[in-house]
Every structure is written in structure tokens, then in C-alpha cells.
Design a protein around this motif. Structure first.
Motif, PDB file in Angstrom:
ATOM      1  N   ALA A 236      12.308   9.261  18.075  1.00 16.01           N
ATOM      2  CA  ALA A 236      11.515   9.022  19.320  1.00 16.01           C
ATOM      3  C   ALA A 236      12.208   9.691  20.535  1.00 16.01           C
ATOM      4  CB  ALA A 236      11.291   7.481  19.790  1.00 16.01           C
ATOM      5  N   GLY A 237      11.297  10.504  21.395  1.00 17.79           N
ATOM      6  CA  GLY A 237      11.738  11.008  22.633  1.00 17.79           C
ATOM      7  C   GLY A 237      12.229  12.392  22.584  1.00 17.79           C
ATOM      8  N   VAL A 238      12.371  13.055  21.462  1.00 21.03           N
ATOM      9  CA  VAL A 238      12.916  14.262  21.471  1.00 21.03           C
ATOM     10  C   VAL A 238      11.906  15.442  20.964  1.00 21.03           C
ATOM     11  CG1 VAL A 238      15.373  13.161  21.023  1.00 21.03           C
ATOM     12  CG2 VAL A 238      13.649  13.957  19.160  1.00 21.03           C
ATOM     13  N   ASP A 239      12.065  16.571  21.043  1.00 19.42           N
ATOM     14  CA  ASP A 239      11.470  17.766  20.860  1.00 19.42           C
ATOM     15  C   ASP A 239      11.542  18.036  19.248  1.00 19.42           C
ATOM     16  OD1 ASP A 239      13.686  19.215  20.475  1.00 19.42           O
ATOM     17  OD2 ASP A 239      13.307  20.147  22.515  1.00 19.42           O
ATOM     18  N   GLU A 240      10.781  18.871  18.530  1.00 17.28           N
ATOM     19  CA  GLU A 240      10.638  19.239  17.170  1.00 17.28           C
ATOM     20  C   GLU A 240      11.933  19.793  16.874  1.00 17.28           C
ATOM     21  OE1 GLU A 240       9.441  18.508  13.778  1.00 17.28           O
ATOM     22  OE2 GLU A 240       8.198  17.999  15.673  1.00 17.28           O
ATOM     23  N   ALA A 241      12.536  20.759  17.746  1.00 11.96           N
ATOM     24  CA  ALA A 241      13.873  21.242  17.403  1.00 11.96           C
ATOM     25  C   ALA A 241      15.136  19.969  17.243  1.00 11.96           C
ATOM     26  CB  ALA A 241      14.556  22.349  18.395  1.00 11.96           C
ATOM     27  N   GLU A 242      15.050  19.322  18.320  1.00 14.30           N
ATOM     28  CA  GLU A 242      15.906  18.189  18.149  1.00 14.30           C
ATOM     29  C   GLU A 242      15.682  17.053  16.897  1.00 14.30           C
ATOM     30  OE1 GLU A 242      19.418  15.925  19.563  1.00 14.30           O
ATOM     31  OE2 GLU A 242      18.648  17.994  19.483  1.00 14.30           O
ATOM     32  N   GLN A 243      14.430  17.016  16.527  1.00 14.39           N
ATOM     33  CA  GLN A 243      13.993  15.974  15.429  1.00 14.39           C
ATOM     34  C   GLN A 243      14.774  16.965  14.112  1.00 14.39           C
ATOM     35  OE1 GLN A 243      11.834  13.446  14.803  1.00 14.39           O
ATOM     36  NE2 GLN A 243      10.457  13.705  16.523  1.00 14.39           N
ATOM     37  N   GLN A 244      14.737  18.191  14.045  1.00 16.17           N
ATOM     38  CA  GLN A 244      15.318  18.668  12.714  1.00 16.17           C
ATOM     39  C   GLN A 244      16.948  18.624  12.801  1.00 16.17           C
ATOM     40  OE1 GLN A 244      13.397  19.676  10.390  1.00 16.17           O
ATOM     41  NE2 GLN A 244      15.320  20.183   9.022  1.00 16.17           N
ATOM     42  N   ARG A 245      17.287  18.930  13.905  1.00 13.94           N
ATOM     43  CA  ARG A 245      18.809  18.602  14.064  1.00 13.94           C
ATOM     44  C   ARG A 245      19.316  17.162  13.657  1.00 13.94           C
ATOM     45  NH1 ARG A 245      22.967  16.996  16.862  1.00 13.94           N
ATOM     46  NH2 ARG A 245      21.723  15.913  18.330  1.00 13.94           N
ATOM     47  N   LEU A 246      18.302  16.298  14.285  1.00 10.53           N
ATOM     48  CA  LEU A 246      18.915  14.701  13.863  1.00 10.53           C
ATOM     49  C   LEU A 246      18.650  14.347  12.451  1.00 10.53           C
ATOM     50  CD1 LEU A 246      17.553  13.085  17.152  1.00 10.53           C
ATOM     51  CD2 LEU A 246      19.943  13.414  16.396  1.00 10.53           C
ATOM     52  N   ARG A 247      17.545  15.001  11.818  1.00 15.29           N
ATOM     53  CA  ARG A 247      17.279  14.739  10.444  1.00 15.29           C
ATOM     54  C   ARG A 247      18.366  15.264   9.526  1.00 15.29           C
ATOM     55  NH1 ARG A 247      10.753  16.543  10.618  1.00 15.29           N
ATOM     56  NH2 ARG A 247      10.260  14.565  11.596  1.00 15.29           N
ATOM     57  N   GLU A 248      18.777  16.524  10.027  1.00 18.89           N
ATOM     58  CA  GLU A 248      19.976  17.184   9.218  1.00 18.89           C
ATOM     59  C   GLU A 248      21.265  16.457   9.114  1.00 18.89           C
ATOM     60  OE1 GLU A 248      19.898  21.129  10.428  1.00 18.89           O
ATOM     61  OE2 GLU A 248      18.140  21.569   9.632  1.00 18.89           O
ATOM     62  N   ARG A 249      21.486  16.058  10.527  1.00 17.63           N
ATOM     63  CA  ARG A 249      22.639  15.234  10.742  1.00 17.63           C
ATOM     64  C   ARG A 249      22.903  13.695   9.725  1.00 17.63           C
ATOM     65  NH1 ARG A 249      24.126  12.209  16.492  1.00 17.63           N
ATOM     66  NH2 ARG A 249      22.700  10.766  15.446  1.00 17.63           N
ATOM     67  N   SER A 250      21.548  12.930   9.839  1.00 14.05           N
ATOM     68  CA  SER A 250      21.406  11.931   9.031  1.00 14.05           C
ATOM     69  C   SER A 250      21.567  12.139   7.579  1.00 14.05           C
ATOM     70  CB  SER A 250      19.971  11.255   9.581  1.00 14.05           C
ATOM     71  OG  SER A 250      20.276  10.774  11.032  1.00 14.05           O
ATOM     72  N   THR A 251      20.813  13.147   7.162  1.00  9.89           N
ATOM     73  CA  THR A 251      20.916  13.450   5.836  1.00  9.89           C
ATOM     74  C   THR A 251      22.293  13.673   5.312  1.00  9.89           C
ATOM     75  OG1 THR A 251      18.928  14.257   5.756  1.00  9.89           O
ATOM     76  CG2 THR A 251      20.053  14.968   3.900  1.00  9.89           C
ATOM     77  N   ARG A 252      23.231  14.606   5.842  1.00 11.98           N
ATOM     78  CA  ARG A 252      24.413  14.854   5.820  1.00 11.98           C
ATOM     79  C   ARG A 252      25.352  13.458   5.808  1.00 11.98           C
ATOM     80  NH1 ARG A 252      24.055  19.184   9.472  1.00 11.98           N
ATOM     81  NH2 ARG A 252      25.171  17.848  10.926  1.00 11.98           N
ATOM     82  N   TRP A 253      25.174  12.360   6.649  1.00  7.64           N
ATOM     83  CA  TRP A 253      25.878  11.386   6.782  1.00  7.64           C
ATOM     84  C   TRP A 253      25.651  10.276   5.434  1.00  7.64           C
ATOM     85  CZ3 TRP A 253      26.327   6.217   6.717  1.00  7.64           C
ATOM     86  CH2 TRP A 253      27.299   5.318   7.465  1.00  7.64           C
TER      87      TRP A 253
END
Length: 614
Positions: free
Chosen positions: A541-558
């Protein structure tokens, strides 16, 4: 009630006349259905009609029951030897040139065990399906083992079955049972058995019940005492056997069949979460298993070389060879899987969110245990792939259904379609879910709605629709709701997701209390960080699409580094269903958070201020 379209004939044997009914094409494989006590052949009506399109179905009233005549005198007229004479006479009349496939329920199964273990029937029987009726010889050895080599567990099993067999003792009393059946008990029995077993109101039992029950008392008097005290030592099955065991049978313990593999070289075990009269309460499932087993044996018979005859010597040799070849690892795996295959084999399991992750792993786990699978997901290709792989793994049948669990109307249609095409669901796995991370003040109303529609309302729809079908069937079942450790572990970054999962946890607890009266168990499974694709589809919530993708990738790595596989969660689901566990935290962090929530909630509140990976 009547057997629609049945052709009747009379078969004479040993001074009595047997009423025999036939359905289906005589050119097809012959299936002989034998009823129990205090029934007549009409107990099989629903099953027979379902089998008649593929088999030559034969039913007959056991001597002294229905429209078959009774021996005179009654004493000594119901021995297993004379019942074997009757069976052979019927088999010779309806299928003189081919062996028949035998199916028995209750006392029909008891006498059928005699048929498949005596030498004079050799070559006349192709297979045997046993439902709720043990061999008296096997039962006798079972009792002797527990009396001569007692352990606390064996003593408990002995006493437990002794309590279930109360009616056997009463039937040994002279005259009194006959008076009761011809008097008040015969009048009240139909309503009593309907209430106790959940039988439909369809004209069963038939009007001959009082006389059938009075005559049938001699089945017990002529056989039980003598066989239990002096059981045969050569009672080995000559044909493949399918054992169907209702897990809620009030008259027979499942433990009676613990030693059966020593007597049956080719044994297939099935269980049903049902009571004793499954030919009446679960005709769809019973007829499916009979058909599948019969066709499998027909195929084996038609294979070049056929099937070798079975003797005690070949039985022991086969078992010894198998034991020699098996590795320790294989034996350990077989033993670990045994409770699941025996409990879930043939049951209908519906899994939502089955296209991937925990849902797919759970579908596979139940498929490996022999369950039939309905894989539900809005991803049509993924659901179909799960169904296809489930069949390869071991599911007798598996189907894919495409639906959005948040859509109430679509879920209504799904429930109707599943019941009509596959039967009432035995086990429901509400797994479908989506992830949403982000602060409360940045989460929009639409994002709240999206999460609650899937994570909470999807569970509500499933429980309401399929739980109602289970309750109306009256044979129990089990519901598993996939919650999360987030249900009791607060987090400043997961307000919507945690709220939805906390609601699922409380819903599960409330349903468990309510549905226990219908013999329906409810379990809430609470995983922690599990490596699935939820991280790649979660929203922030509250982020643009680019940040969405970055956070998904970070979570997936974790989550990938954590590498806790969904198969471990699936194992917990099977175990919770088997044991009817209420709340099951799965991962170490989930178990730790549950302990802290009880004994140190302040610690959890401090942890809640940290940023989670999702």
C-alpha cells in the motif's frame, strides 16, 4: 421400496428358495451384492442402480430374509457352510461360466469372508469388497492374540470392541430377541436407525423387517460362538480384497482389521467418515469404489498369464519376498504414510487456491494418500495442472474448477456443481489468499475490500456452502482453514492481512464449537514464513508500481533464504485433519509467536514495530 427394472428369479438350494434380483446386461462382469442383518437385498438399491450400467448386478435375499424362504428348523439352518451352499447355487445360476465379484455389507460381509477363504469356492470368485463385516475366523484370532499376549493397548482394544458388540450377547438369548423384533422393536427400528445413522426417508427398511430380524438371530447363534472359540487356521483369502471401513461405525472398531494383511495377500483399504449403513448413506462413494476395484480386477484377469491362485504357502512366500526387498527407508515411508492412506483413501477433498504454493502441495499430499481431489483456483491453467499431477501421484480422480472464491454467486454454483458431479465434499481446505503490506493510514478502502473479500469472505463462502452440505449429509467431515501466524502476531505493516487472518482464526474456533454437534471437525493452520509465490503477487500500500516490484523482489529473496517448503505445511494439514486438531502453528516462528501471545504478549507488541519482509 423396490429395485427399479430388476428381473427376478427363484433359485432352489438345500430345501429352501432364494429370491434373486438382477439388473444390467448379463454379458457384463457379474457383481453379487449380499446384505447384512437385519436387512434384505433392498439395502443395496441405490448402489445397484449406479452399478447397473456397467455390470451385471445380482442381489439375493439371504435365507430367512425378504422373499427367500426360511429353513426348517431354524436352529442349525444358518451355518456358514449352508450360506456357502446358497452363494454357490446363486453364482451357478447367474454366472455359470465366469467368476463373480463379491460385495458384502455387515453379515453379508461376514459370510462372504467364508466364501473367499474355503477351497470349494475356488475359481468362482474374482474379487471381494468387504464393508463393515469381519471374518469370524480372523476375529477369533484377533481376540486370542489380545487375551494370550495382553498389553495395555490390546486390552483397551479388546474392551472397546466388547462394548460395541453388546447386541451380539443379547441375540444369544433364546426367544426374547424374536419377541422384541416381532413386537415393539420391529415397529420402532426404522425411525431409530434413521435418527442414529442419518438414513434418508425412502421406504427402507422394508415391511419384512420384523421377520427378517427374528430369523436372522440364528446367524449369530449358529456361528459366532463356535467360530470365535475355534477359528480356522487356513482362512486365507484366495482373491484380491477391498476393505471399506466406516470410521464412525458404532458396531465395529477399525482396530479389528489391524492384522488383516497377514490373511489377505492383495489388500486395498478404504475408509469413509461415515456410520455403519454406508450402502444407504454413501451410495455414490461405495458404488464408485466397487466399480473401480471390479474393473481393475477384470483387467488383471484378462492380462496374459492371468492371476496365480493364492495359497497360505504362496501368501507367506510373497510376504517374505517383499520384506526382503524393501529397504529400511522404504519401510519407514510406508509406515509414515499408512495412517493417511487408510484414513483418506477415496475421500473427496476440495482445495481452494490449488494452482500453486500451499494449496498445490496440500492437493498433492492428499492425492498421495489416495484421496479424490477437486483443485479450485481462478488460474485455470494452474488448477488443471494440479489436477493432472494429482492423478499421476495417486489420486483415483482429480478435477479442476475455475472460480474466484470472493464471488459469492460463483461459489454457490461451484458447490452445487461439485455435489452433483463428484459428491459431497469430505474434507474442505480453504487455502486461497492474497497478501497486502503497508501502513494502515496508507491502505485504501478498496485494498481493504480486496484482502477481506479473498482472505475472509472466501473462507466464509467455503465454510457456509460446503459445511452445510456436510451437515445435511449427516456423516461428518472436516474443514481446514489456512490462517497465519499473523493472526496472533501483530505488525505495524500488515494491518489488513493480519486482520483478515485473525478473523479466519476466530471463525474457525466458532465453527469448531458449532459443527462438532454434526461430527464435523474444524482446524485452523497457522504457517509463518513459507516459501510460496504469495510474495510475488502481494501488493504494497501507498507506493508506486516501481516500488511495488522492488518490494516484491526483496520479499521473495527473504522468503527464499528462509526456504520453508509448502510441503511441510501440507503435512501439518493432513495431520491436523487426522487428529482433528484445533489450531496448528506450523513453522518455528509461528509456534514461538503463539507461545509469546499467551505468556508474553508485551514482547509481541514490541516485535510488531519492526518491518516484516511482507
Amino acid at each position: 421400496m423396490s429395485l427399479k427394472g430388476a428381473r427376478e428369479r427363484r433359485v432352489h438350494t438345500g430345501g429352501i428358495e432364494l429370491c434373486v434380483a438382477e439388473l444390467g446386461d448379463p454379458a457384463h462382469p457379474t457383481v453379487v451384492l449380499i446384505h447384512g442383518y437385519p436387512d434384505s437385498k433392498e439395502v443395496w438399491a441405490e448402489v445397484a442402480e449406479r452399478l447397473a450400467d456397467r455390470f451385471h448386478v445380482v442381489l439375493y435375499d439371504v435365507r430367512g430374509h425378504g422373499r427367500s424362504s426360511a429353513p426348517k428348523p431354524l436352529r442349525g439352518g444358518f451355518t456358514l457352510e449352508k450360506l456357502t451352499d446358497d452363494f454357490l447355487a446363486v453364482a451357478d445360476a447367474v454366472s455359470p461360466d465366469r467368476p463373480v465379484h463379491l460385495v458384502g455389507h455387515d453379515w453379508g460381509s461376514v459370510q462372504s469372508w467364508e466364501f473367499v477363504t474355503v477351497q470349494r469356492t475356488e475359481g468362482r470368485i474374482a474379487s471381494f469388497t468387504s464393508i463393515s463385516g469381519p471374518s469370524l475366523d480372523h476375529f477369533g484370532h484377533w481376540l486370542k492374540k489380545r487375551l494370550t499376549r495382553p498389553t495395555p493397548r490390546r486390552v483397551a482394544q479388546f474392551l472397546g470392541q466388547g462394548a460395541r458388540s453388546w447386541y451380539v450377547y443379547l441375540l444369544q438369548i433364546p426367544v426374547l430377541p424374536e419377541l422384541a423384533w416381532r413386537g415393539p422393536l420391529g415397529k420402532r427400528w426404522p425411525s431409530m436407525v434413521r435418527r442414529a445413522e442419518g438414513l434418508p426417508r425412502d421406504g427402507y427398511p422394508t415391511a419384512s423387517l420384523p421377520e427378517d430380524a427374528a430369523h436372522g438371530a440364528w446367524l449369530y447363534r449358529d456361528n459366532v460362538r463356535s467360530r470365535l472359540s475355534r477359528p480356522r487356521t487356513d482362512a486365507y483369502a484366495q482373491v484380491p480384497v477391498q476393505l471399506i471401513t466406516p470410521t464412525r461405525d458404532d458396531f465395529l472398531s477399525e482396530r479389528l482389521f489391524d492384522d488383516l494383511s497377514g490373511w489377505v495377500p492383495e489388500l486395498t483399504r478404504r475408509t469413509l467418515p461415515a456410520k455403519h449403513w454406508v450402502p444407504r448413506t454413501r451410495p455414490d462413494q461405495v458404488s464408485t469404489w466397487i466399480a473401480d476395484f471390479t474393473l481393475a480386477q477384470e483387467k488383471a484377469i484378462s492380462t496374459p498369464g492371468g492371476r496365480a491362485s493364492v495359497t497360505p504357502e504362496t501368501t507367506r512366500a510373497t510376504r517374505a519376498t517383499r520384506a526382503t526387498r524393501a529397504t529400511r527407508a522404504t519401510r519407514r515411508k510406508a509406515m509414515s504414510q499408512k495412517p493417511y492412506t487408510e484414513r483418506f483413501g477415496g475421500q473427496l477433498v476440495l482445495v481452494t487456491g490449488a494452482a500453486s504454493g500451499i494449496g498445490r502441495a496440500t492437493a498433492f499430499a492428499f492425492a498421495e494418500a489416495g484421496a479424490r481431489i477437486v483443485a479450485v483456483d481462478r488460474d485455470a491453467e494452474g488448477a488443471e495442472r494440479t489436477a493432472e499431477l494429482s492423478r499421476l501421484i495417486g489420486a483415483p480422480d482429480a478435477w479442476a474448477e475455475v472460480v474466484d472464491v470472493s464471488d459469492a454467486e460463483a461459489m454457490e454454483k461451484l458447490a452445487v456443481r461439485v455435489a452433483a458431479e463428484y459428491g459431497v465434499v469430505d474434507i474442505l481446505i480453504n487455502n486461497a489468499g492474497i497478501g497486502l503490506s503497508g501502513p494502515f493510514l496508507k491502505t485504501t478502502p478498496q485494498e481493504w475490500k480486496d484482502v477481506l473479500d479473498v482472505n475472509l469472505w472466501g473462507v466464509i463462502h467455503g465454510c457456509r456452502l460446503f459445511g452445510r452440505q456436510m451437515a445435511e449429509r449427516g456423516q461428518g467431515g472436516h474443514i481446514v482453514n489456512i490462517a497465519s501466524a499473523a493472526a496472533y502476531q501483530p505488525s505495524k505493516s500488515l494491518p489488513a492481512y493480519s486482520t483478515s487472518k485473525a478473523a479466519v482464526l476466530m471463525l474457525s474456533e466458532c465453527l469448531r464449537a458449532e459443527l462438532s454437534q454434526q461430527d464435523i471437525g474444524v482446524s485452523a493452520i497457522c504457517p509463518g514464513f513459507v516459501h510460496t509465490n504469495i510474495t510475488s503477487t502481494a501488493r504494497f500500500a501507498g507506493v508506486d508500481e516501481a516500488e511495488q516490484q522492488r518490494l516484491r523482489e526483496r520479499s521473495t529473496r527473504w522468503y527464499g533464504l528462509r526456504n520453508y517448503p509448502p510441503e511441510r505445511v501440507a503435512e501439518a494439514v493432513l495431520r491436523a485433519t487426522l487428529r482433528n486438531e484445533a489450531v496448528v502453528p506450523v513453522t518455528p516462528e509461528a509456534r514461538g509467536a503463539q507461545l509469546l501471545s499467551r505468556f508474553a504478549p508485551g514482547v509481541l507488541r514490541r516485535i510488531a514495530r519492526l518491518e516484516p519482509p511482507l
